[in-house]
Design an enzyme around this catalytic site. Structure first.
Site, PDB file in Angstrom:
ATOM      1  N   CYS A 126     -52.734  38.616  17.786  1.00 33.26           N
ATOM      2  CA  CYS A 126     -51.365  38.008  17.264  1.00 33.26           C
ATOM      3  C   CYS A 126     -51.017  38.819  16.061  1.00 33.26           C
ATOM      4  O   CYS A 126     -51.906  39.209  15.481  1.00 33.26           O
ATOM      5  CB  CYS A 126     -51.681  36.647  16.765  1.00 33.26           C
ATOM      6  SG  CYS A 126     -50.390  35.866  16.028  1.00 33.26           S
ATOM      7  N   ARG A 130     -42.286  31.434  25.384  1.00 36.92           N
ATOM      8  CA  ARG A 130     -43.120  30.931  24.278  1.00 36.92           C
ATOM      9  C   ARG A 130     -42.386  31.092  23.001  1.00 36.92           C
ATOM     10  O   ARG A 130     -43.016  30.357  22.082  1.00 36.92           O
ATOM     11  CB  ARG A 130     -44.520  31.675  24.235  1.00 36.92           C
ATOM     12  CG  ARG A 130     -45.482  31.094  23.522  1.00 36.92           C
ATOM     13  CD  ARG A 130     -46.726  32.071  23.933  1.00 36.92           C
ATOM     14  NE  ARG A 130     -47.854  31.036  23.468  1.00 36.92           N
ATOM     15  CZ  ARG A 130     -48.257  31.028  22.089  1.00 36.92           C
ATOM     16  NH1 ARG A 130     -47.671  32.414  21.202  1.00 36.92           N
ATOM     17  NH2 ARG A 130     -49.543  30.665  21.753  1.00 36.92           N
TER      18      ARG A 130
HETATM   19  P1  IMP Z   1     -57.849  33.975  20.016  1.00 43.41           P
HETATM   20  O1  IMP Z   1     -58.753  32.835  20.451  1.00 43.41           O
HETATM   21  O2  IMP Z   1     -58.001  34.235  18.509  1.00 43.41           O
HETATM   22  O3  IMP Z   1     -57.821  35.019  20.999  1.00 43.41           O
HETATM   23  O4  IMP Z   1     -56.465  33.312  20.082  1.00 43.41           O
HETATM   24  C1  IMP Z   1     -55.976  32.918  21.080  1.00 43.41           C
HETATM   25  C2  IMP Z   1     -54.703  32.104  20.747  1.00 43.41           C
HETATM   26  O5  IMP Z   1     -53.791  32.766  20.183  1.00 43.41           O
HETATM   27  C3  IMP Z   1     -53.659  31.386  21.969  1.00 43.41           C
HETATM   28  O6  IMP Z   1     -54.286  30.135  22.292  1.00 43.41           O
HETATM   29  C4  IMP Z   1     -52.435  31.230  21.271  1.00 43.41           C
HETATM   30  O7  IMP Z   1     -52.396  30.405  20.602  1.00 43.41           O
HETATM   31  C5  IMP Z   1     -52.316  32.476  20.416  1.00 43.41           C
HETATM   32  N1  IMP Z   1     -51.587  33.798  21.214  1.00 43.41           N
HETATM   33  C6  IMP Z   1     -51.652  34.089  22.323  1.00 43.41           C
HETATM   34  N2  IMP Z   1     -50.816  35.038  22.527  1.00 43.41           N
HETATM   35  C7  IMP Z   1     -50.280  35.514  21.475  1.00 43.41           C
HETATM   36  C8  IMP Z   1     -49.467  36.507  21.114  1.00 43.41           C
HETATM   37  O8  IMP Z   1     -49.129  37.436  21.772  1.00 43.41           O
HETATM   38  N3  IMP Z   1     -49.125  36.384  19.930  1.00 43.41           N
HETATM   39  C9  IMP Z   1     -49.523  35.401  18.783  1.00 43.41           C
HETATM   40  N4  IMP Z   1     -50.355  34.413  19.237  1.00 43.41           N
HETATM   41  C10 IMP Z   1     -50.702  34.437  20.461  1.00 43.41           C
END
Ligand code: IMP
Length: 503
Positions: free
Chosen positions: A319, A418
């Protein structure tokens, strides 16, 4: 005048748990990780619980049907990604609901026009030597034949040889009709000395395979999450744009729980969508909302009827929302704040609305911290993307196997809904990146290790259940220097591959 929060916001890595007394009963085998997923009234039973506090992110690179099946087997829920057509998302949900243990949906598929070189590349990528040949090259297309390593000899054949010329055509295959029981399928495999038995529908489409090797390795999954008809429980994402068409299709496909997939959930659009679902389905359709990062956002969505509320803006590994838009909050602080409001809401209304910590789980212990801080369960993207069961390919990068992982806000995902605030017709800037993550093998093995750590830490805190952990946990913020002290330090590591491994 603008409101200023008095405290800086913190991430999980800035906290540690201080152990409490562990009695002789406090052993990992006695720990229950059961947790509520949707709202319930005081004194009543929660209508949907999970056996482990983990759900997979609503993302193209994470949650397809294989993830749905694999995660339900381990006691959690996958939320099938929404950034695809309504038909294909509903078909994924349907395939999870129709899945029967021992019947495997084919993920190594060819067209008749593919070549021997394509076969070898596919084998390298998936590690599977049994490949279905279908009219459209998918695992559910019209079955035309089968390719196994018995059908070709690399040293004697031209790499451009066409699959059509060396596959075993369907007419020569032994297969079984849809509806065959696992016992009968295994008998056919045994009687005909087969390695794989295709299951084919009445109209000639491939449904699944039953493999000989699974017969021996089939083991019970004591935590598997089943609905009242003994089918796997699965979730799906929705957006605030096409829900009037998408929700009915997903409900018809048998989805158990929905979640609104949005980077920012404290909005008119989410309330509207919740109201529409409540008007049409009452409380028979379960739907989570989010994301929010403070108590105010939680209360808004709880009042609007959300079944659970998701927390997290800007903490996801892929993100870049905080960099591009300057919005968000340290994930640990956000969870603590929302959990306090959830408890207040429960006291005032007698309604418990579970909360989900979404994004930013990097180390396995971050899950335990999130639970101790009040989260009912965690949503993880990067973590699940690394396993065999995520929908992406395994590729060799610089001598190591990697899986691809990209954000829903990246140009690659094209999931503009989104980030939609009404009106925008396409993504005007990116909020996510495209990346590689180290390949981590089978989900069941990875989750077993992660949850062993969670159970062990809970025992250190003297807790056998998640509510007990929340009650007994003692949390401390750590200084930057003590974070350095927390890793291996002042020694030369012999094996760096085993050093800082992240969950
Ligand atoms: P991770 O487990 O730290 O990889 O975070 C996953 C979460 O990041 C997802 O469940 C979303 O809430 C968020 N997310 C997914 N795609 C994006 C993006 O492109 N930008 C910002 N947040 C994202």
């Amino acid at each position: 005048m603008a409101y200023f929060f008095q405290e800086p916001s913190h991430t999980f890595s800035e906290y540690l748990l201080v152990p409490g007394y562990s009695s002789e009963h406090c052993i990992p085998a006695n720990v229950s990780l059961k947790t509520p997923v949707v709202r319930f009234k005081k004194g009543e039973e929660c209508p949907l619980t999970m056996n482990v506090p983990m759900v997979s992110a609503v993302m193209q690179a994470v949650s397809g049907e294989q993830m749905g099946i694999a995660l339900a087997k381990e006691g959690g829920i996958a939320f099938i990604y929404v950034s695809q057509s309504i038909e294909s998302q509903a078909a994924m949900v349907r395939r999870v609901k129709n899945y029967k243990a021992g019947f495997v949906i084919s993920d190594s598929n060819l067209r008749v026009t593919d070549t021997l070189a394509d076969v070898l590349a596919l084998k390298q990528r998936t590690g599977h030597s049994t490949m279905a040949v279908t009219d459209d090259g998918t695992g559910t297309g019209k079955m035309l034949g089968l390719v196994t390593s018995r059908d070709y000899r690399v040293s004697r054949m031209d790499p451009d040889a066409k699959v059509a010329d060396f596959m075993t055509p369907v007419e020569k295959l032994i297969y079984a009709p849809e509806g065959t029981s696992l016992k009968t399928a295994n008998d056919i495999i045994w009687d005909h000395k087969l390695n794989a038995l295709p299951i084919i529908s009445e109209d000639g489409h491939l449904v699944s395979f039953v493999f000989r090797k699974d017969y021996d390795s089939h083991k019970g999954n004591p935590l598997e999450l089943l609905d009242s008809q003994k089918r796997y429980v699965v979730g799906a994402g929705i957006n605030t744009r096409d829900y009037e068409e998408r929700v009915p299709a997903l409900v018809e496909a048998g989805v158990d729980v929905l979640v609104m997939d949005s980077s920012e959930g404290y909005s008119y659009w989410q309330k509207h969508c919740l109201e529409w679902i409540r008007a049409k389905y009452g409380d028979t359709v379960k739907v989570g909302a989010g994301n929010v990062v403070d108590g105010e956002g939680f209360r808004f969505l709880a009042d609007a009827g959300a079944d659970f509320v998701k927390i997290g803006i800007g903490g996801g590994s892929i993100c870049i929302t905080r960099e591009t838009k300057g919005i968000g909050r340290g994930q640990a602080t956000a969870v603590i704040d929302v959990a306090a409001e959830r408890d207040k809401y429960f006291e005032e209304t007698g309604i418990y609305v579970p909360i989900c910590a979404d994004g930013g789980i990097v180390q396995d212990y971050h899950i335990t911290l999130a639970l101790a801080m009040g989260a009912d369960f965690c949503m993880l993207g990067r973590y699940f993307s690394r396993f065999d069961e995520s929908p992406t390919s395994k590729i060799l990068v610089g001598g190591s196997y990697m899986k691809e992982y990209w954000g829903e806000g990246s140009a690659r995902a094209r999931n503009w809904q989104r980030y939609d605030l009404g009106g925008a017709a396409k993504l005007s800037f990116e909020e996510g990146v495209d990346s590689y993550v180290p390949y981590a093998g089978a989900l069941a093995d990875g989750m077993a290790t992660t949850l062993a750590k969670v159970r062990s830490t809970m025992c250190n805190c003297g807790a056998l259940t998640i509510p007990e952990l929340r009650e007994k946990a003692k949390l401390t913020l750590v200084s930057a220097t003590s974070i350095v002290e927390g890793g291996a330090h002042d020694v030369l590591l012999k094996d760096t591959t085993n050093g800082n491994q992240r969950g």
